[in-house]
Write a protein that holds these residues in place. Structure first.
Motif, PDB file in Angstrom:
ATOM      1  N   PHE A   1      56.696  45.305  45.851  1.00  0.00           N
ATOM      2  CA  PHE A   1      56.720  45.143  44.399  1.00  0.00           C
ATOM      3  C   PHE A   1      55.402  45.606  43.785  1.00  0.00           C
ATOM      4  O   PHE A   1      55.366  46.305  42.770  1.00  0.00           O
ATOM      5  CB  PHE A   1      56.996  43.671  44.038  1.00  0.00           C
ATOM      6  N   GLU A   2      54.291  45.209  44.414  1.00  0.00           N
ATOM      7  CA  GLU A   2      52.979  45.604  43.897  1.00  0.00           C
ATOM      8  C   GLU A   2      52.853  47.125  43.855  1.00  0.00           C
ATOM      9  O   GLU A   2      52.378  47.700  42.870  1.00  0.00           O
ATOM     10  CB  GLU A   2      51.867  45.004  44.771  1.00  0.00           C
ATOM     11  N   ARG A   3      53.293  47.769  44.948  1.00  0.00           N
ATOM     12  CA  ARG A   3      53.212  49.239  44.963  1.00  0.00           C
ATOM     13  C   ARG A   3      54.036  49.846  43.838  1.00  0.00           C
ATOM     14  O   ARG A   3      53.593  50.747  43.143  1.00  0.00           O
ATOM     15  CB  ARG A   3      53.709  49.767  46.319  1.00  0.00           C
ATOM     16  N   LEU A   4      55.259  49.333  43.670  1.00  0.00           N
ATOM     17  CA  LEU A   4      56.138  49.887  42.639  1.00  0.00           C
ATOM     18  C   LEU A   4      55.582  49.636  41.243  1.00  0.00           C
ATOM     19  O   LEU A   4      55.623  50.500  40.372  1.00  0.00           O
ATOM     20  CB  LEU A   4      57.532  49.263  42.760  1.00  0.00           C
ATOM     21  N   ALA A   5      55.047  48.448  41.030  1.00  0.00           N
ATOM     22  CA  ALA A   5      54.531  48.108  39.703  1.00  0.00           C
ATOM     23  C   ALA A   5      53.280  48.922  39.387  1.00  0.00           C
ATOM     24  O   ALA A   5      53.018  49.256  38.234  1.00  0.00           O
ATOM     25  CB  ALA A   5      54.226  46.615  39.627  1.00  0.00           C
TER      26      ALA A   5
ATOM     27  N   ARG B   1      46.985  46.437  34.561  1.00  0.00           N
ATOM     28  CA  ARG B   1      48.079  46.139  35.488  1.00  0.00           C
ATOM     29  C   ARG B   1      47.525  45.621  36.814  1.00  0.00           C
ATOM     30  O   ARG B   1      48.062  44.693  37.404  1.00  0.00           O
ATOM     31  CB  ARG B   1      48.936  47.396  35.656  1.00  0.00           C
ATOM     32  N   ILE B   2      46.434  46.229  37.259  1.00  0.00           N
ATOM     33  CA  ILE B   2      45.815  45.770  38.503  1.00  0.00           C
ATOM     34  C   ILE B   2      45.419  44.299  38.362  1.00  0.00           C
ATOM     35  O   ILE B   2      45.691  43.475  39.237  1.00  0.00           O
ATOM     36  CB  ILE B   2      44.573  46.625  38.855  1.00  0.00           C
ATOM     37  N   ALA B   3      44.800  43.978  37.220  1.00  0.00           N
ATOM     38  CA  ALA B   3      44.373  42.594  36.998  1.00  0.00           C
ATOM     39  C   ALA B   3      45.587  41.672  36.908  1.00  0.00           C
ATOM     40  O   ALA B   3      45.571  40.563  37.450  1.00  0.00           O
ATOM     41  CB  ALA B   3      43.538  42.509  35.730  1.00  0.00           C
ATOM     42  N   ASP B   4      46.642  42.124  36.240  1.00  0.00           N
ATOM     43  CA  ASP B   4      47.841  41.291  36.124  1.00  0.00           C
ATOM     44  C   ASP B   4      48.455  41.014  37.492  1.00  0.00           C
ATOM     45  O   ASP B   4      48.976  39.940  37.749  1.00  0.00           O
ATOM     46  CB  ASP B   4      48.893  41.978  35.235  1.00  0.00           C
ATOM     47  N   LEU B   5      48.375  42.015  38.355  1.00  0.00           N
ATOM     48  CA  LEU B   5      48.999  41.866  39.665  1.00  0.00           C
ATOM     49  C   LEU B   5      48.145  41.069  40.637  1.00  0.00           C
ATOM     50  O   LEU B   5      48.639  40.261  41.407  1.00  0.00           O
ATOM     51  CB  LEU B   5      49.252  43.245  40.285  1.00  0.00           C
TER      52      LEU B   5
ATOM     53  N   LEU C   1      47.214  54.499  47.471  1.00  0.00           N
ATOM     54  CA  LEU C   1      47.136  55.925  47.161  1.00  0.00           C
ATOM     55  C   LEU C   1      48.510  56.359  46.662  1.00  0.00           C
ATOM     56  O   LEU C   1      49.533  55.989  47.241  1.00  0.00           O
ATOM     57  CB  LEU C   1      46.815  56.722  48.427  1.00  0.00           C
ATOM     58  N   THR C   2      48.512  57.125  45.598  1.00  0.00           N
ATOM     59  CA  THR C   2      49.788  57.660  45.139  1.00  0.00           C
ATOM     60  C   THR C   2      49.615  59.131  44.808  1.00  0.00           C
ATOM     61  O   THR C   2      48.517  59.575  44.464  1.00  0.00           O
ATOM     62  CB  THR C   2      50.290  56.961  43.864  1.00  0.00           C
TER      63      THR C   2
END
Ligand code: ADP
Ligand code: MG
Length: 612
Positions: A176-180, A208-212, A252-253
């Motif tokens: 989920f983290e990767r997808l988000a 988003r990083i902070a939210d996750l 990495l993406t």
């Protein structure tokens, strides 16, 4: 003799294919969410039960499907995303193989509802183990709502192979983290067993990083950016002081696709080589954008491995970009002062019992308490000299950076360069170097104070004292936080609650292993009080010992870490004086509560020797 080769029925072929594509519930979530993204969904909700064993449901507001398409979607190699082989080299979608839905349908029970925008009627299709049980028109909302029930129900060997729920759920969370992360512009909700684990609004990447991963993380990252003709790299890498021993966050993406890429991973690590001990790794979140025809994503069914045409060049660009960012934010180059043979700094008895007040306002400003502390700003020079004369030369003779093999001439030039740039001539006795260190002449050389660590040490003592006296300021939460616990955690929480109250928490049990957090210590500032309580509960569970001083120390460290000035923060002369002064008043100023050195002294001898 009769021929013996037969074509496998589709259902069997699909089951075999599923073995590759769908290893576990997390892979189902990946495939379904990618489909929702490809369909242009901007609000994506994932509902799971029993870590995906019983139900995985993904709801999107994307394009939806026609009646025929909904049926076709479950055929093997049915895809709307590519039409011929050449499309494989210019992919703009996550999916393209057309085998995910067919594979999932082969090993689970599917209930799909879908409607295109503008249509007045949607379609509902039910499939069990590749067999279409029914399809009929159904009123539904535009978009797609797919339920995958009882995963591997018809492949007992695979179902048995599933790990216990906590393990599968953590795999789901990682996926989920990767997808988000690659879809920051979309809204995501993740619900497990009726508990909302994530509810993410569209946001810039850092947010988003902070939210996750927690509100503190965004402050521990520095931006990386590089734009060349063959690749655009953007994202964030972690400051070395926030590197992790366990579970570093490394993402990495490429073109919105998650990838594993060991050589690029190495390129990033190489930039931290002299900044981190070998057992620590930095966090990083980096996106690559390249022309689609310069990568090949067709290597592995789960599509994580990606081949780059310009791998070598990109390696170089990546390393240069990360190194530049680290340099720009003064995260390096490091000189390793931390030698094992440096003796502990002997205790210095404070001569005055300073009164320590904690500001009760939210957003506690450690510099506002000036009037309540004893001693004028420059007193600390005396304090230091006093402290210094007692411990004699033990420290200075032990720090010998010229003996450090890592220290090269190049570093000496680099350090020289920094000094030229950053020493402010207006402050003769205290200077800030790179917004990170406080430099000041001491009787026998140059004192270099790490501003963050020093301040952390000072605040820690303050908080610990206030906690012990039970007068840590408390701050009411506008919206009480709900803390849900397991029965085991709840039992611990009951014993923890009174200690937590001492620290400034206000907690009420609301039944069913749930607690309401109504107030939290003011100095927690933007640390999440629920995370903090959970950490304490988990700590107590792990150590098996009852809370007490230990707990106080833990929370004092966390608060001090949070409230202290950060590396990179510009300080006024007064602020520098105050931090150094308060530090020198402490009984053992040399280390942070978690054991990092707060300051070093470069002796005159050493300086002379270094100059040769
Ligand atoms: P692929 O994604 O590789 O094309 P899938 O088996 O995952 O293969 O999906 C098959 C097809 O079903 C897709 O190409 C797409 O046309 C359609 N589809 C699947 N999920 C959705 C969705 N959530 N919304 C709209 N169409 C979808
Ligand atoms: Mg797909």
């Amino acid at each position: 003799m009769s021929d013996i080769i037969r074509l496998l029925p589709d259902s069997v072929a699909n089951q075999i294919a599923a073995g590759e594509v769908i290893q576990r519930p997390a892979s189902v979530i990946k495939e379904l969410v990618e489909n929702a993204v490809d369909a242009g969904g901007t609000q994506i909700t994932i509902v799971i039960k029993d870590a995906g064993r019983t139900l995985i449901q993904v709801i999107d507001n994307g394009s939806g499907m026609s009646e025929t398409d909904a049926r076709m979607a479950f055929e093997r190699h049915a895809t709307s995303k590519i039409t011929d082989a050449s499309d494989l080299f210019s992919l703009h979608t996550m999916g393209f193989r057309g085998e995910a839905l067919a594979s999932i349908a082969a090993i689970a029970q599917i209930d799909l509802r879908s409607m295109r925008h503008g249509d007045s009627m949607g379609t509902r299709i039910i499939i069990n183990g590749s067999v279409v049980e029914s399809q009929q028109p159904e009123a539904c909302v535009a978009g797609t709502n797919i339920m995958v029930k009882n995963l591997f129900y018809n492949v007992p060997a695979r179902r048995k192979f599933l790990k216990k729920d906590s393990v599968e759920l953590s795999q789901i969370m990682r996926e989920f983290e990767r997808l988000a992360l690659v879809n920051c512009d979309r809204e995501f909700t993740l619900v497990h067993n009726d508990v909302t684990l994530h509810s993410l609004r569209p946001a810039p990447m850092l947010r988003r990083i902070a939210d996750l991963f927690g509100k503190n993380l965004d402050r521990q990252l520095i931006p990386v950016e590089s734009d060349t003709s063959i690749v655009r790299i953007e994202g964030y890498v972690g400051l070395p002081e926030h590197a992790r021993k366990r579970n570093p966050l490394q993402y990495l993406t490429v073109n919105g696709r998650n990838m594993r890429h060991p050589p690029f991973h190495k390129a990033i690590l190489s930039c931290y080589e002299r900044l981190l001990p070998p057992d620590q790794q930095p966090n990083y979140f980096l996106n690559f954008t390249v022309e689609p025809d310069t990568i090949d994503v067709n290597i592995h069914p789960t599509k994580h491995e990606i081949k780059f045409e310009n791998e070598q060049a990109i390696w170089q660009i990546l390393a240069a970009a990360v190194r530049e960012s680290l340099g720009r934010f003064n995260a390096g180059p490091a000189i390793d002062f931390d030698r094992e043979d440096v003796p502990d700094i002997p205790a210095f008895a404070p001569d005055a019992t300073a009164s320590h007040n904690i500001d009760t306002e939210p957003g506690y400003n450690p510099f506002r308490v000036e009037h309540s502390r004893s001693g004028a700003p420059n007193d600390w020079m005396k304090l230091y000299d006093n402290f210094n004369s007692r411990r004699a030369d033990a420290l200075s003779s032990a720090i010998d950076i010229t003996a450090d093999d890592n220290y090269s001439e190049a570093d000496s030039h680099a350090l020289q360069g920094e000094l030229d740039l950053d020493l402010s001539p207006a402050t003769p006795s205290v200077m800030q170097l790179k917004n990170r260190y406080i430099l000041s002449p001491s009787r026998d050389g140059l004192m270099v104070v790490d501003q963050h660590r020093a301040h952390k040490r000072v605040l820690y003592e303050d908080y610990l004292r206030s906690a012990t006296q039970g007068n840590l300021a408390s701050q009411r939460l506008i919206f009480p936080e709900v803390l849900r616990l397991s029965p085991a955690q709840n039992a611990i929480m009951e014993t923890l609650a009174s200690e937590a109250t001492h620290l400034g928490f206000d907690l009420t049990p609301t039944g069913d292993n749930t607690w309401s957090i109504n107030a939290s210590p003011a100095a927690l500032a933007d640390l999440n009080p629920r995370d903090m309580m959970l950490m304490m509960v988990e700590d107590a569970t792990e150590s098996g010992c009852m809370p007490g001083d230990n707990l106080r120390e833990r929370i004092a460290i966390a608060m001090a870490e949070n409230a202290s000035v950060k590396p990179g923060q510009a300080l006024s002369r007064d602020e520098m004086d105050r931090i150094t002064g308060e530090l020198m008043k402490l009984a053992s100023p040399g280390y942070t509560p978690d054991g990092q050195r707060t300051f070093i002294i470069l002796s005159l001898e050493e300086i002379t020797r270094m100059l040769g």
